[in-house]
Each structure stands twice: as C-alpha cells, then as structure tokens.
Enzyme design. Structure first.
Site, mmCIF file in Angstrom:
data_model
loop_
_atom_site.group_PDB
_atom_site.id
_atom_site.type_symbol
_atom_site.label_atom_id
_atom_site.label_comp_id
_atom_site.label_asym_id
_atom_site.label_seq_id
_atom_site.Cartn_x
_atom_site.Cartn_y
_atom_site.Cartn_z
ATOM 1 N N HIS A 130 13.323 -116.347 -3.169
ATOM 2 C CA HIS A 130 14.303 -116.757 -2.157
ATOM 3 C C HIS A 130 14.052 -116.009 -0.845
ATOM 4 C CE1 HIS A 130 18.428 -117.593 -0.540
ATOM 5 N NE2 HIS A 130 18.249 -116.385 -0.016
ATOM 6 N N GLU A 131 13.831 -114.707 -0.929
ATOM 7 C CA GLU A 131 13.593 -113.928 0.288
ATOM 8 C C GLU A 131 12.275 -114.314 0.948
ATOM 9 O OE1 GLU A 131 15.957 -112.414 1.535
ATOM 10 O OE2 GLU A 131 17.263 -112.385 -0.209
ATOM 11 N N HIS A 134 12.795 -117.305 3.085
ATOM 12 C CA HIS A 134 13.299 -116.981 4.422
ATOM 13 C C HIS A 134 12.153 -116.591 5.352
ATOM 14 C CE1 HIS A 134 17.547 -117.383 3.873
ATOM 15 N NE2 HIS A 134 17.650 -116.434 2.956
#
Length: 311
Positions: A130-131, A134
């Site tokens: 998920h990071e 980003h």
C-alpha cells in the site's frame, strides 16, 4: 497529474496563509505571509520528508540490521517496478506506517515497531505494498507538503490570537476575528487534507493489493491496525495532527462511516472494496513467492517467526 495537484495545493494553501497574515497585520501582514509561504513551500519540497521522519523519531534500517524487513520491501518494490526506497523504523507501539519523499527516486517507507510485532508477514506485505502504491502514484510529495504547510497555517492562526486581538488601530481582526481565524484557518487546511486523503487511500489500497497479489492480506492488516489505533495512543501524532493523513490508518483514531471530518475513509468501506477486488483475483489467489531463505520474521529475526507465502 499529482504534480499539478501539488501545485494547486501549494497555491491554495499559500492563499490561505496570506489571508491569515492579512487578518493579523493587514496588507503588510499579507506581504510578510507571502514571503514566509514561499520559503515554506521551498523548504517543504526539499526537506519535508526529513522533517516528518525526524518528528516521529524514525531511524533508518539496512539489510544488516533488519534483514527480513529490508528484504520484504525490496521484493515488493521490484514487483511494483520501483527503485528501492529507504526503510525506516519508528519506535512506537501503535501499529501504523507511512511513505514519504518527493519522488520514487527519493522515497522512504516508515513502519512502527508495533506494526512489525503485531502483523503476520503477508499482512505486513499488504501494508508495505500500500505504501509503495503511494510512492508509485506520486502521492507522497502531496501528502508530505500538505502536512508541512497545514501545520504552519495552524501555528500562524494561533499567533493571531496573541498578536491580532488587541490592535488599537483596527488594522487587525480584533478578538472575535482572531478567535474565528484560529478555528477557520486550520479547518480550511484540514479540509484540503481530507479531500486528498479519501481518494488516494482507495487508489493505494487497490494498487497495493495488485502489487502484493492478494487483497485480503491488506484487508486483514487494516482491520488489525484500525482496532489497535483505537486502543494504543500515538503521542507523536497527537502532538502533530497535521501529519495524521499520511498514515495508512488515522493514528488519532476515528470511527464510523465516511464523514466530513474523517482524515481517512472508514476502514469498513476500505475492507469492503478490497473484498470486492478479491473476485478479480480469482478468490484466494496468491502471488508467486520468492525463494525462502529460512530466516525469521520480517523484522530481522526479532520476535516470533511468522511463516507465510513471503516467508
């Protein structure tokens, strides 16, 4: 697209910064605020990532100090087609994580000790993916600059209470205006943060699920982190609430459905979206795993071993 959004954000927050300066000191206050805003924008672009990492006491870990965590990030970064980001560990019992950096070549992933101690390896893979999403979406510049400037606006608005309330020449806002400014200026910055946060979190959830190959790994992690965030305080985040939107789950807690004052979409909605995405992966599909190396958990052999598809 995110660079354009960043430019719009900087312009909007600069305007808000100038408005607060005008309320405090009239035209001269607005001019001073413009200069300060320009300096803040330049500083935020080049140094906001270091400032946020320092704020949370994050220390960089290498392959020699946290081999499994470092290896997991490297494997997922390769799957995402990204350069290897720097990896940081925050000594914080609340499980949480964020990414920062002005571009993929200068990015960092920071996770708390609470995260690596409480999640299974595949759940940790979901969070890191998920990071990385980003970073791949160039969200990190927008997120970090927003935190820096929103925090500056909040501080400036509070100065207005002390320097604007007693202006005898009526060039300032007076006590009523100062009180309104203290409330409305940080609120305006917070509304910008919230508008950014909701769309980017759903997008990062989906891309992160595709990077790690299994949406339910992230869904399971989100449920655990959300539950813990309501019980374990993050004192650094409490002291710097303008950074709350950077984390995968709001470190200041927050319950219920999406609403105007939530920094993140509701966790229930995010999990539901990941469950729907699972059908596109053929149910409980898993990615092809890298070779096992026989090492312990994802945090360099510290803590219990958690064997999983990435282990």
């Amino acid at each position: 697209m995110n660079y354009f959004r960043t430019a719009i954000l900087l312009a909007g927050l600069t305007g808000l910064f100038m408005a607060v300066g005008y309320l405090i000191g009239g035209a001269s206050g607005a001019a001073i605020a413009l200069v300060v805003a320009a300096a803040t924008n330049i500083f935020a672009y080049w140094n906001s990532d270091r400032m946020v990492l320092s704020m949370y006491g994050a220390h960089e870990v290498e392959a020699g100090t946290a081999p499994d965590l470092h290896r997991l990030v490297a494997e997922l970064a390769a799957r995402a087609g990204l350069p290897m980001p720097r990896v940081f560990l925050m000594d914080n019992p609340q499980p949480n994580a964020f990414a920062t950096g002005r571009n993929p070549e200068n990015a960092a992933v920071a996770v708390t000790t609470g995260l690596v101690q409480s999640l299974r390896r595949e759940e940790l893979a979901g969070v890191i993916a998920h990071e990385l999403a980003h970073i791949k979406n160039h969200d990190t510049l927008l997120m970090t600059i927003t935190a820096t400037i929103a925090g500056a606006i909040s501080m400036l608005a509070q100065f207005g209470m002390f320097f604007g309330g007693g202006n005898r020449d009526n060039n300032g806002p007076g006590i009523i205006g100062s009180l309104a400014m203290m409330i409305l200026a940080p609120l305006g910055a917070m509304l910008v943060q919230m508008a950014i946060s909701r769309t980017r979190e759903y997008a990062a959830d989906e891309m992160g699920a595709r990077i790690c190959g299994q949406p339910m790994w992230l869904a399971s992690a989100l449920a655990k982190i959300d539950n813990a965030a309501h019980q374990v305080p993050n004192m650094e985040a409490e002291r710097a609430p303008a950074t709350a939107h950077m984390f995968i789950i709001n470190p200041l807690s927050g319950r219920g459905m999406d609403n105007l004052f939530a920094t993140h979409p509701s966790t229930e909605n995010r999990i539901a979206a990941l469950q729907r995405l699972t059908s596109q992966f053929g149910g409980a599909s898993t990615p092809s795993a890298p070779p096992r190396d026989g090492s312990g958990g994802p945090w360099g052999g510290q803590g219990p071993s958690r064997r999983g598809p990435w282990g």
